[in-house]
Each structure stands twice: as structure tokens, then as C-alpha cells.
Design a protein around this motif. Sequence first.
Motif, PDB file in Angstrom:
ATOM      1  N   ALA A  49      -6.597  -3.864   8.351  1.00 38.10           N
ATOM      2  CA  ALA A  49      -5.589  -4.165   7.050  1.00 38.10           C
ATOM      3  C   ALA A  49      -4.513  -5.197   7.407  1.00 38.10           C
ATOM      4  O   ALA A  49      -3.926  -5.501   6.299  1.00 38.10           O
ATOM      5  N   GLY A  96       0.939   5.796  -0.156  1.00 46.22           N
ATOM      6  CA  GLY A  96       0.047   7.118  -0.216  1.00 46.22           C
ATOM      7  C   GLY A  96       0.946   8.237  -0.385  1.00 46.22           C
ATOM      8  O   GLY A  96       2.386   8.057  -0.219  1.00 46.22           O
ATOM      9  N   LEU A 156      -7.977   1.032  11.772  1.00 40.22           N
ATOM     10  CA  LEU A 156      -7.699   0.795  10.094  1.00 40.22           C
ATOM     11  C   LEU A 156      -6.646  -0.122   9.968  1.00 40.22           C
ATOM     12  O   LEU A 156      -6.518  -1.176   9.126  1.00 40.22           O
ATOM     13  N   SER A 207       0.334  -4.754   3.613  1.00 36.71           N
ATOM     14  CA  SER A 207      -0.825  -5.249   4.169  1.00 36.71           C
ATOM     15  C   SER A 207      -1.165  -6.646   3.942  1.00 36.71           C
ATOM     16  O   SER A 207      -0.997  -7.280   3.008  1.00 36.71           O
ATOM     17  N   ARG A 233      -6.893   4.101   3.702  1.00 36.80           N
ATOM     18  CA  ARG A 233      -8.051   3.745   2.896  1.00 36.80           C
ATOM     19  C   ARG A 233      -9.452   3.825   3.672  1.00 36.80           C
ATOM     20  O   ARG A 233     -10.001   2.899   3.525  1.00 36.80           O
ATOM     21  N   PRO A 234      -9.467   4.966   4.542  1.00 39.23           N
ATOM     22  CA  PRO A 234     -10.661   4.938   5.246  1.00 39.23           C
ATOM     23  C   PRO A 234     -11.874   5.128   3.977  1.00 39.23           C
ATOM     24  O   PRO A 234     -11.605   5.674   3.168  1.00 39.23           O
ATOM     25  N   THR A 235     -12.968   4.643   4.653  1.00 36.16           N
ATOM     26  CA  THR A 235     -14.398   4.578   3.684  1.00 36.16           C
ATOM     27  C   THR A 235     -14.840   6.223   3.797  1.00 36.16           C
ATOM     28  O   THR A 235     -14.368   6.925   4.766  1.00 36.16           O
ATOM     29  N   ARG A 236     -15.556   6.500   3.201  1.00 37.55           N
ATOM     30  CA  ARG A 236     -16.500   8.023   3.186  1.00 37.55           C
ATOM     31  C   ARG A 236     -16.822   8.062   4.616  1.00 37.55           C
ATOM     32  O   ARG A 236     -17.109   9.107   5.058  1.00 37.55           O
ATOM     33  N   ARG A 275       0.809  -1.127  -0.031  1.00 33.53           N
ATOM     34  CA  ARG A 275       0.037  -0.159   0.105  1.00 33.53           C
ATOM     35  C   ARG A 275       0.958   1.240  -0.027  1.00 33.53           C
ATOM     36  O   ARG A 275       1.865   1.247   0.720  1.00 33.53           O
ATOM     37  N   LYS A 292      -4.013   8.165   3.307  1.00 36.24           N
ATOM     38  CA  LYS A 292      -4.436   7.466   2.106  1.00 36.24           C
ATOM     39  C   LYS A 292      -4.219   5.970   2.057  1.00 36.24           C
ATOM     40  O   LYS A 292      -4.952   5.132   1.566  1.00 36.24           O
ATOM     41  N   LEU A 293      -2.883   5.639   2.440  1.00 39.00           N
ATOM     42  CA  LEU A 293      -2.876   4.226   2.444  1.00 39.00           C
ATOM     43  C   LEU A 293      -3.713   3.450   3.394  1.00 39.00           C
ATOM     44  O   LEU A 293      -3.757   2.357   3.243  1.00 39.00           O
TER      45      LEU A 293
END
Length: 125
Positions: free
Chosen positions: A99, A7, A95, A123, A62-65, A5, A59-60
Amino acid sequence: MTQIRTGCDLASVDDVRAGISAHGERYLARVFTERERADAGDDPERLAARFAGKEAVIKLLRPTRSESVPLRDVAIVLDEHGAPSVELVGAAAGLAATAGITTVDVSLSHERGLALATAVALSER
């Protein structure tokens, strides 16, 4: 399966300087940990690099909205050799655990009013 991953982020030193000018201690305390501030000496260039580092790490992850990661949940601190390293707490640590990420590496740079950061992790999920 192991995944790489990454970012990256670019931050403006002037934006950090403006945040400090406009909001002072409130801005600094909301964005940076005491350790980050001590490591950076409250220098806007170094703080901008840490800001970019935080964003790159988020960014790495990767949280959801619907997931929120406060900036203070990611700390970019100096290790015993003076190299930047990442400390995660709270939502960021959650998070990472989900992951299967145990370590995040980060590289920082700043020049001519811009700060750049790249974050990399393995990850397991």
C-alpha cells in the motif's frame, strides 16, 4: 495519489482479562509480543488498549478475506518518549509495503472497562 487510511477499534478489558484467566501464558504469547507485555506490565487495561491498537492497524491495512494478519505481526510498543508506536512484521509489513505505507500512527485510551484505539497512515497507492 496519497490517501489517508484510518482504522479504529474498541476492546473490552474484561474480555482480555477472561482470555488471560482461561488460557494464561498461551493466550498472552499468541496475542502479544514480549515487548508489548513488558511495556504494559501485563496489566489487562493496557493490554486491551494494545489489542484495540492491533485491530485498528489491521483495519487500515485492509487485508482481503483470503489474507490473514496474525495479531503478533502488529506490535503496539512505547517509543523513547513513552508514546505508543507501531511495529509491523510478516504479513502486516507486506500489506503496508504493497500500500506504500511507511509509518502508522496510533492513539490509545482506556477507561471504565473499555479500550479504544485509532490508527492513521498515509498510503502512496
